[in-house]
Write an enzyme that holds these catalytic residues in place. Structure first.
Site, PDB file in Angstrom:
ATOM      1  N   ARG A  12       6.536   7.917   2.914  1.00 30.88           N
ATOM      2  CA  ARG A  12       5.451   8.685   2.313  1.00 30.88           C
ATOM      3  C   ARG A  12       4.907   9.709   3.296  1.00 30.88           C
ATOM      4  NH1 ARG A  12       0.988   4.882   1.176  1.00 30.88           N
ATOM      5  NH2 ARG A  12       1.999   3.357   2.505  1.00 30.88           N
ATOM      6  N   SER A  39      -2.751   7.925  -0.772  1.00 36.49           N
ATOM      7  CA  SER A  39      -1.644   6.965  -0.845  1.00 36.49           C
ATOM      8  C   SER A  39      -0.294   7.668  -0.831  1.00 36.49           C
ATOM      9  CB  SER A  39      -1.729   6.131  -2.124  1.00 36.49           C
ATOM     10  OG  SER A  39      -2.881   5.331  -2.101  1.00 36.49           O
ATOM     11  N   GLU A  60      -2.357  11.849 -15.439  1.00 36.91           N
ATOM     12  CA  GLU A  60      -0.980  12.140 -15.042  1.00 36.91           C
ATOM     13  C   GLU A  60      -0.266  13.030 -16.044  1.00 36.91           C
ATOM     14  OE1 GLU A  60      -2.271   9.065 -15.226  1.00 36.91           O
ATOM     15  OE2 GLU A  60      -2.436   8.483 -13.119  1.00 36.91           O
ATOM     16  N   PHE A  85       3.382   5.342 -12.879  1.00 40.76           N
ATOM     17  CA  PHE A  85       2.552   6.242 -13.698  1.00 40.76           C
ATOM     18  C   PHE A  85       3.317   7.517 -14.037  1.00 40.76           C
ATOM     19  CE2 PHE A  85      -0.724   3.962 -11.046  1.00 40.76           C
ATOM     20  CZ  PHE A  85      -0.900   2.975 -11.993  1.00 40.76           C
ATOM     21  N   ASP A 119      -0.582  -5.702  -5.835  1.00 36.74           N
ATOM     22  CA  ASP A 119      -1.090  -5.111  -7.078  1.00 36.74           C
ATOM     23  C   ASP A 119      -0.411  -5.727  -8.298  1.00 36.74           C
ATOM     24  OD1 ASP A 119      -3.019  -3.492  -6.022  1.00 36.74           O
ATOM     25  OD2 ASP A 119      -1.715  -1.748  -5.846  1.00 36.74           O
ATOM     26  N   ARG A 169       6.725   1.958  -0.838  1.00 35.53           N
ATOM     27  CA  ARG A 169       5.508   1.923  -0.049  1.00 35.53           C
ATOM     28  C   ARG A 169       5.785   1.437   1.377  1.00 35.53           C
ATOM     29  NH1 ARG A 169       0.398  -1.934  -1.300  1.00 35.53           N
ATOM     30  NH2 ARG A 169      -0.244  -2.090   0.858  1.00 35.53           N
TER      31      ARG A 169
END
Lengths: 318, 278
Positions: A12, A39, A60, A85, A119, A169
């Site tokens: 990222r 993020s 989105e 998303f 999550d 991630r």
């Protein structure tokens, strides 16, 4: 040749830094995010080029179509959010407003796969590769480390057509060396071998490399190939490996339906059928847990990849 | 061909109605009611308001138009044909295999079409993206929405963001013809009060009779003069406007006239009853 370095870096962060570099290169580069810029690390671009960054809030679908409009007016557009998303909520926006008119929109999704972790299932994109792959003209790339991420993002910026890049991630060790050229649609051999080929992407390429080491201890020579471009897939390298090793395994942090395993399987079935084992989530939703626990729980481990390799070899010998 | 004379614009709109009906009849398929309800709006946009250049459809200085209610494609094609973006042959091939006049507008195929639309709810976001890209420049972006289309949640995401970014270069026009496929908008899923909703989101809103050329021109002037916020023009229209047979009838949403119906319609529009084009 296995790893050129043991550096562990965030894909990222590599994405955010690359955006800044691209922003310096061209005033046409614009970036959108949907309230996740810290993020996804697009915040790095936002800080540097506030006039060319649009935080669309938690909307989105609007973000995706706004990206299409920017692209239709000549901008080089990157739009980011979590993989679930972007690809889930906005599938039809991507299909009809981005891909159908042939927009140069680059969708860079972070937090793909299981390892989003605690999550839980709602945030774990395990179908994104399948649904993006099904959209005509869509390019799908799953980089395996920070260096490859940088190269893929740079390639996407100048590529004509929509591109989906899926990042995880997790921080990952660096496999790709800086000198190796990256080309969309071209896979590469990470480690030589002649008994079986393990095709890996993203985080699971690392498990594939470890599996090859486990197999080597048992005198089984496993070739490891990085197929980071899942679409268009490198048919040439798949067929060559099939001919030369006679057995294959795919490894991905994705549901077994429609992902890398199916993409490779389609090529093999059509051009050179050999036994293929698929290491992936077996048609299940994820759940909360530590990334490492989750990989264990869903059998996405070097041990599982090694076992699958032995199974493929055994089937090939029958 | 560009004019601000209401009489001339009315004459053009009448010609375009004839073109729409002939095209849909020939294709045996297409959205008659929706195309007729928005044609006065399109006429004012393309023949009075927007800067565009048919001989170079990608001229960067042009204003942009997005037909978010993409099923009204025959109306857009009639306009593009009269300007010379597309030929009579293209019109005659509406909805045919490999035609540039696809059932819903396709920007890759058809010159003058700025965005591929048809899936309702997406055009306002696309138009807003264009407006963001054109910030600080003279070009304006116009998006035509249907009132039924306002039931899509994404419209309100776009309404929010366009106001948030103070995109004064964006003008949305709602072709409020009060009907959708299953019946009256008010009965299926009420979207009123439309203007008040946009005002609450931070837009300037105008309400006009969408068939009154002077009112349309006046609203477009006001939209251009508003440099603070995006503008919405809520245009009250009649579905199928111009032909009594089609007017305000929900069954004409997505139906093509047969030869007899076409002849009747052309008669009402003061056109000789020629059925086919060469």
């Amino acid at each position: 040749m296995t790893r050129t370095t043991r550096r562990v870096l965030s894909t990222r962060e590599a994405y955010g830094r690359t955006l800044v570099r691209l922003g310096e290169l061209s005033r046409d580069v614009v970036v959108l995010d949907a309230d996740l810029s810290s993020s996804t690390q697009t915040a790095l671009f936002a800080e540097r080029f506030p006039d060319r960054f649009f935080n669309m809030g938690v909307s989105e679908q609007d973000m995706i179509c706004t990206a299409a409009g920017l692209s239709l007016t000549g901008k080089i557009v990157f739009a980011s959010s979590f993989a679930i998303f972007i690809t889930g909520r906005c599938w039809e926006q991507i299909r009809n407003s981005v891909a159908l008119p042939g927009c140069n929109v680059n969708l860079v999704a972070t937090h793909g796969g299981l390892t989003v972790g605690k999550d839980g299932a709602s945030h774990q994109a395990l179908e994104d590769i399948a649904v993006m792959r099904a959209i005509p003209t869509m390019t799908v790339i799953v980089p395996a480390d920070a260096v490859e991420t940088r190269k893929a993002v740079e390639a996407a910026a100048w590529y004509d057509g929509p591109v989906y890049i899926r990042l995880t991630r997790e921080n990952l060790p660096v496999i790709d060396c800086d000198e190796r050229p990256f080309r969309i649609g071209v896979g590469w051999e990470v480690r030589p071998g002649h008994d079986v080929t393990i095709f890996g992407i993203g985080l699971m390429l690392h498990a594939a490399i470890e599996a090859a080491e486990l197999l080597a201890a048992e005198n089984i020579s496993a070739r490891v190939v990085n197929l980071s471009t899942v679409k268009p897939i490198d048919e040439h390298i798949i067929v060559r490996c099939a001919v030369e090793t006679g057995a294959a395994v795919t490894a991905e942090e994705h549901n077994v339906c429609g992902g890398l395993g199916d993409a490779v399987g389609e090529v093999l079935l059509r051009r050179h059928p050999i036994p293929l084992e698929r290491v992936a989530v077996r048609d299940a939703f994820g759940r909360s847990g530590d990334p490492k626990e989750l990989l264990q729980y869903f059998d996405l481990t070097p041990q599982a990849v090694a076992a699958a390799a032995k199974q493929a070899i055994a089937r090939a010998k029958r | 061909m560009r004019t601000r004379d209401p009489e001339q614009l009315r004459a053009i709109a009448r010609e375009l109605r004839v073109s729409i009906l002939r095209t849909i009849h020939q294709a045996k398929s297409g959205h008659t009611g929706s195309s007729l309800s928005c044609i006065d709006l399109l006429t004012c946009l393309y023949f009075a308001e927007m800067r565009h250049y048919p001989f170079q459809s990608d001229w960067p200085g042009r204003d942009r138009f997005v037909l978010s209610k993409g099923h009204a494609a025959p109306a857009l094609y009639a306009v593009l044909h009269r300007w010379g973006y597309i030929t009579s042959h293209d019109l005659a091939r509406l909805r045919q295999l490999e035609s540039i006049t696809q059932g819903h507008p396709d920007s890759r195929r058809c010159p003058g079409v700025e965005a591929s639309t048809g899936s309702l709810g997406q055009g306002l976001s696309v138009g807003h993206g264009m407006a963001l890209a054109l910030r600080g420049q003279a070009q304006r972006v116009y998006v035509l929405l249907g009132d039924g289309e306002l039931q899509e949640g994404q419209i309100w995401e776009a309404a929010m963001s366009a106001a948030h970014f103070r995109s004064a270069g964006l003008c949305a026009i709602v072709d409020a013809n009060r009907l959708q496929i299953d019946g009256a908008v008010a009965k299926i899923m009420n979207v009123e009060p439309i203007a008040a909703k946009f005002i609450a989101f931070g837009w300037k809103a105008l309400e006009i009779d969408g068939h009154d050329i002077e009112q349309i021109l006046g609203a477009l002037d006001q939209s251009r003069a508003n440099t603070e916020t995006p503008t919405v023009i809520v245009a009250r229209t009649i579905k199928g406007k111009g032909v009594s047979l089609f007017e305000d009838k929900v069954e004409w949403h997505g139906r093509a006239p047969n030869a007899a119906e076409l002849a009747l319609a052309l008669g009402e529009l003061g056109e000789p009853p020629a059925v086919t084009e060469p």
